[in-house]
Motif scaffolding. Structure first.
Motif, mmCIF file in Angstrom:
data_model
loop_
_atom_site.group_PDB
_atom_site.id
_atom_site.type_symbol
_atom_site.label_atom_id
_atom_site.label_comp_id
_atom_site.label_asym_id
_atom_site.label_seq_id
_atom_site.Cartn_x
_atom_site.Cartn_y
_atom_site.Cartn_z
ATOM 1 N N GLY A 268 0.822 -1.212 0.000
ATOM 2 C CA GLY A 268 0.000 0.000 0.000
ATOM 3 C C GLY A 268 0.849 1.251 0.000
ATOM 4 N N SER A 322 -1.070 -8.025 -0.998
ATOM 5 C CA SER A 322 -1.608 -6.792 -1.600
ATOM 6 C C SER A 322 -2.537 -6.137 -0.588
ATOM 7 C CB SER A 322 -2.382 -7.110 -2.883
ATOM 8 O OG SER A 322 -1.597 -7.868 -3.771
ATOM 9 N N SER A 324 -4.263 -2.347 1.346
ATOM 10 C CA SER A 324 -4.542 -0.917 1.428
ATOM 11 C C SER A 324 -4.694 -0.274 0.042
ATOM 12 C CB SER A 324 -3.442 -0.237 2.256
ATOM 13 O OG SER A 324 -3.780 1.071 2.588
ATOM 14 N N ALA A 325 -3.754 0.597 -0.332
ATOM 15 C CA ALA A 325 -3.862 1.310 -1.607
ATOM 16 C C ALA A 325 -3.904 0.355 -2.790
ATOM 17 C CB ALA A 325 -2.697 2.294 -1.752
ATOM 18 N N SER A 326 -3.234 -0.801 -2.688
ATOM 19 C CA SER A 326 -3.299 -1.814 -3.755
ATOM 20 C C SER A 326 -4.722 -2.315 -3.925
ATOM 21 C CB SER A 326 -2.402 -3.004 -3.404
ATOM 22 O OG SER A 326 -1.072 -2.624 -3.291
#
Length: 464
Positions: A268, A322, A324-326
């Motif tokens: 992330g 993978s 958060s932001a991913s």
């Protein structure tokens, strides 16, 4: 309601005590109320006026008994602990305790931790190169960062670190564990790890180094097919992602037939960078929104017109590392049917942390909201489910050529082509091995894109 009139036997000191007590009660409520100030109460009592006081709502005021208990414990530690402890240390430990018991991502940031947070988002810091969290009192590896000592030594997403060197992790805070993992470049730290599928702990020696995280890596994996690896979302990742797409189109000398976006083991990072990456691939619509208790934590991010690769098919690779932001990027592309998400279930970190400065050198990092995909799915503790599940596998190729073919039969008919019959085709064995040859999930993504291209070409032929 309590009405208080003047008591002839009351002394100014008694009135002051009453006013002070009421002022403390009203202050403890932490909400707007109309309780008169201490000075107003004193003035009204001295003038013989009736004073109307409103007690704070019991459900809103601070628990005074618990506050007394806190001060009692504070005093006992100060007086009787085996070693002398200063007030600042006790208060900072109390703050840490308040935050650490909320969730694994809320924490108190003393000057050193604050500096380390800034380093990790800038892309350069010292240590092993792993993103970690806490689980059942142990340090859990969310993801090893690409091209770092931890990844090269064989640390994997999902590993539980039970010892750092000779020190058991059980009972440590995450900050204490991270402090032990950081150190002088060139020094070695032995990680004792429990790994799923292994019956006994594994020891891995990792040599500390300066960690320089390259956010974006890209290349053509075959003519027409591009590959973009996002290792972590940093401040410049959004613009670097767009440049990577431009470079792929330039290397391909034209429009791409397909793109693989690899978010595996991406822990992330910065929300805005994930939003920018999604915006580059979406022509319109919601990307992500957040919901929290305060107005500033309720945000919505939408795409601006313009798809940077003009509808080129996309496969997004994800796994348990993978986070958060991913997951925001994968979820947005999945909900808009802009990409096929392939791999295994993602980590499930769907919460927003806000860094709130307390002064110039101290801050708190506190969870203030949850992420939701465009379709309203909460990522928290669930993650993103891939459209096509493909588990990692070891590729072992064997010679599938038949023992003999038509061309081996005596007196066989010639093909009729201008090229010489029976001339063996080049098998490319001398060429450098492609990453696709070693990575089963990446090969599956490429094969899916090729299939989509064949189907698209067939549908265009029918329409003509």
């Amino acid at each position: 309601m309590i009405r208080a009139g003047r008591n002839p036997q009351s002394t100014p000191r008694g009135a002051l005590a009453l006013a002070t007590c009421l002022a403390l009660l009203s202050g403890a409520a932490g909400a707007q109320d109309t309780t008169p100030s201490k000075e107003q109460i004193l003035e009204s009592l001295q003038n013989g006026e009736q004073v109307e006081l409103r007690l704070p709502d019991p459900e809103e005021q601070l628990p005074l008994e618990d506050l007394r208990k806190f001060t009692e414990v504070f005093s006992r530690i100060k007086d009787a602990y085996v070693e002398e402890v200063d007030d600042r240390t006790l208060l900072e430990n109390a703050i840490k305790g308040m935050l650490s018991n909320l969730d694994p991502h809320s924490t108190y940031l003393a000057p050193k931790e604050f500096e380390q947070l800034e380093e990790s988002t800038s892309g350069e810091f010292g240590g092993l190169g792993i993103e970690v969290g806490m689980e059942d009192g142990f340090v859990k590896v969310i993801a090893p960062i690409d091209d770092t000592p931890a990844q090269k030594a064989g640390v994997q997403a999902g590993d539980l670190i039970i010892k750092l060197g000779d020190q058991p992790v059980k009972g440590m805070s995450l900050e204490e564990a991270v402090k032990l993992m950081r150190g002088k470049p060139g020094t070695t730290l032995t990680l004792t790890i429990m790994r799923e599928g292994e019956s006994a702990p594994i020891e891995i020696d990792v040599v500390r180094d300066i960690i320089k995280v390259k956010s974006i890596k890209s290349r053509l994996i075959e003519n027409g097919y591009g590959y973009v690896r996002i290792t972590q979302f940093q401040a410049e990742t959004g613009s670097e992602f767009v440049r990577a797409l431009d470079d792929l189109k330039k290397d391909n000398k034209g429009k791409l037939d397909g793109v693989v976006i690899d978010l595996r083991n991406n822990p992330g990072g910065i929300l805005q960078a994930a939003v920018e990456a999604a915006d580059a691939l979406l022509d319109e619509g919601l990307i992500v929104y957040t919901e929290g208790r305060i107005q500033s934590s309720r945000l919505r991010f939408s795409a601006k017109p313009g798809d940077h690769i003009a509808g080129t098919p996309i496969v997004v690779l994800i796994n348990g590392g993978s986070a958060s932001a991913s997951e925001i990027l994968a979820g947005a592309l999945q909900d808009h049917h802009r990409a096929v998400v392939m791999g295994t279930q993602s980590f499930g970190k769907g919460s927003v942390q806000t860094v709130i400065p307390l002064d110039e050198t101290h801050a708190i990092k506190m969870t203030t909201a949850r992420y939701f995909t465009p379709d309203g799915r909460s990522i928290q503790a669930k993650g993103i489910t891939p459209d096509i599940e493909v588990k990692p596998a070891r590729l072992t190729e064997f010679d599938g050529k038949p023992f003999f073919t038509e061309a081996d039969l005596s007196g066989h008919l010639e093909n009729g082509d201008s090229e010489a019959d029976g001339e063996p085709a080049e098998d490319g064995s001398d060429a450098d091995a492609s990453p696709v040859d070693r990575d089963y999930q990446l090969r599956s993504a490429l094969n899916l894109l090729k299939g989509m291209k064949i189907l698209d070409r067939g549908s265009q032929g029918q329409s003509n």
